[in-house]
Design a protein around this motif. Structure first.
Motif, mmCIF file in Angstrom:
data_model
loop_
_atom_site.group_PDB
_atom_site.id
_atom_site.type_symbol
_atom_site.label_atom_id
_atom_site.label_comp_id
_atom_site.label_asym_id
_atom_site.label_seq_id
_atom_site.Cartn_x
_atom_site.Cartn_y
_atom_site.Cartn_z
ATOM 1 N N GLU A 22 0.832 -1.206 0.000
ATOM 2 C CA GLU A 22 0.000 0.000 0.000
ATOM 3 C C GLU A 22 0.869 1.259 0.000
ATOM 4 O O GLU A 22 0.588 2.216 -0.713
ATOM 5 C CB GLU A 22 -0.940 -0.006 1.210
ATOM 6 N N ALA A 23 1.944 1.248 0.798
ATOM 7 C CA ALA A 23 2.859 2.392 0.817
ATOM 8 C C ALA A 23 3.521 2.572 -0.544
ATOM 9 O O ALA A 23 3.666 3.702 -1.026
ATOM 10 C CB ALA A 23 3.911 2.205 1.900
ATOM 11 N N TRP A 24 3.897 1.459 -1.183
ATOM 12 C CA TRP A 24 4.504 1.535 -2.509
ATOM 13 C C TRP A 24 3.517 2.087 -3.533
ATOM 14 O O TRP A 24 3.899 2.874 -4.394
ATOM 15 C CB TRP A 24 5.011 0.167 -2.935
ATOM 16 N N TYR A 27 3.272 5.838 -2.988
ATOM 17 C CA TYR A 27 4.501 6.453 -3.496
ATOM 18 C C TYR A 27 4.477 6.513 -5.020
ATOM 19 O O TYR A 27 4.785 7.551 -5.618
ATOM 20 C CB TYR A 27 5.703 5.645 -3.003
ATOM 21 N N GLN A 28 4.103 5.416 -5.660
ATOM 22 C CA GLN A 28 4.053 5.356 -7.121
ATOM 23 C C GLN A 28 3.004 6.319 -7.672
ATOM 24 O O GLN A 28 3.213 6.943 -8.711
ATOM 25 C CB GLN A 28 3.764 3.923 -7.575
ATOM 26 N N HIS A 29 1.898 6.469 -6.974
ATOM 27 C CA HIS A 29 0.845 7.401 -7.398
ATOM 28 C C HIS A 29 1.379 8.833 -7.444
ATOM 29 O O HIS A 29 1.189 9.555 -8.423
ATOM 30 C CB HIS A 29 -0.357 7.304 -6.448
ATOM 31 N N TYR A 30 2.049 9.245 -6.376
ATOM 32 C CA TYR A 30 2.586 10.607 -6.345
ATOM 33 C C TYR A 30 3.747 10.785 -7.321
ATOM 34 O O TYR A 30 3.907 11.854 -7.908
ATOM 35 C CB TYR A 30 2.995 11.000 -4.926
ATOM 36 N N LEU A 31 4.530 9.744 -7.513
ATOM 37 C CA LEU A 31 5.602 9.804 -8.502
ATOM 38 C C LEU A 31 5.028 9.964 -9.901
ATOM 39 O O LEU A 31 5.529 10.770 -10.709
ATOM 40 C CB LEU A 31 6.452 8.537 -8.413
ATOM 41 N N ASP A 32 3.950 9.243 -10.212
ATOM 42 C CA ASP A 32 3.298 9.362 -11.513
ATOM 43 C C ASP A 32 2.699 10.753 -11.723
ATOM 44 O O ASP A 32 2.684 11.264 -12.846
ATOM 45 C CB ASP A 32 2.204 8.302 -11.668
#
Length: 194
Positions: A22-24, A27-32
């Motif tokens: 879930e944390a990953w 993180y990936q959502h905000y990176l995208d």
């Protein structure tokens, strides 16, 4: 006791694995979400790089980490400036896209070996890791930093000279600044044929 096929037991994740996943995802959502904002991403990277440089300057140590970081960044820069398919290695019978080498060749856009986003992400990650490493004295190896700096400058000059000669030989420019402008009508109105 599990008497069935046993296929479900491998897919059950522990609560720690679920939280990590879930944390990953967050993180990936905000990176995208940062992908279209290149200017702000690079400003953030410059802030991180400045923080790292100030830390190394004030501590007066960790030069070996700075040298390793410099070599890694040089490697990233070469990947960023290089075409995906090297025209020298392709020879002519390549399966992928290649750069035009003659004026009669069809135009093919420049495709980088290391895309801008991955270049930015790897560079930012490298600065963050180097910054964290400066908090551990085991990485503070005593070295004479002027020698490392001179050696890195020599490596940079030789590598860039080779890269620039490769660009000249195969006639490609790895940069494009905005939309291409054509010689048609200007934005202010029609041209006079004086």
């Amino acid at each position: 006791m599990d008497g069935g096929g046993g296929g479900d037991s491998g897919s059950v994740a522990t609560p720690v694995q679920q939280k990590a996943h879930e944390a990953w995802r967050i993180y990936q959502h905000y990176l995208d979400k940062t992908t279209p904002h290149a200017t702000y991403r690079w400003i953030g990277t410059l802030v991180v790089a400045l923080a790292y440089c100030l830390r190394v300057y004030y501590i007066q140590g960790f030069y070996i980490i700075a040298y390793g970081l410099g070599i890694y960044l040089l490697n990233l820069l070469i990947g960023f400036l290089s075409p995906l398919v090297d025209p020298e290695a392709a020879g002519g019978g390549s399966d992928g896209p290649s750069l035009p080498t003659r004026g009669s060749d069809e135009f093919k856009p420049f495709i980088r070996r290391l895309p801008e986003f991955k270049f930015w992400y790897s560079m930012t990650k490298a600065f963050c890791i180097a910054f964290v490493m400066t908090f551990f004295s085991v990485f503070d190896v005593p070295v004479f930093w002027p020698i490392l700096l001179c050696y890195w400058i020599v490596l940079f000059v030789l590598t860039m000279r080779r890269q620039i000669s490769h660009m000249i030989k195969y006639k490609y420019i790895p940069f494009s600044f905005g939309k291409q402008k054509y010689g048609g009508r200007s934005a202010s109105g029609p041209r006079n044929a004086d």
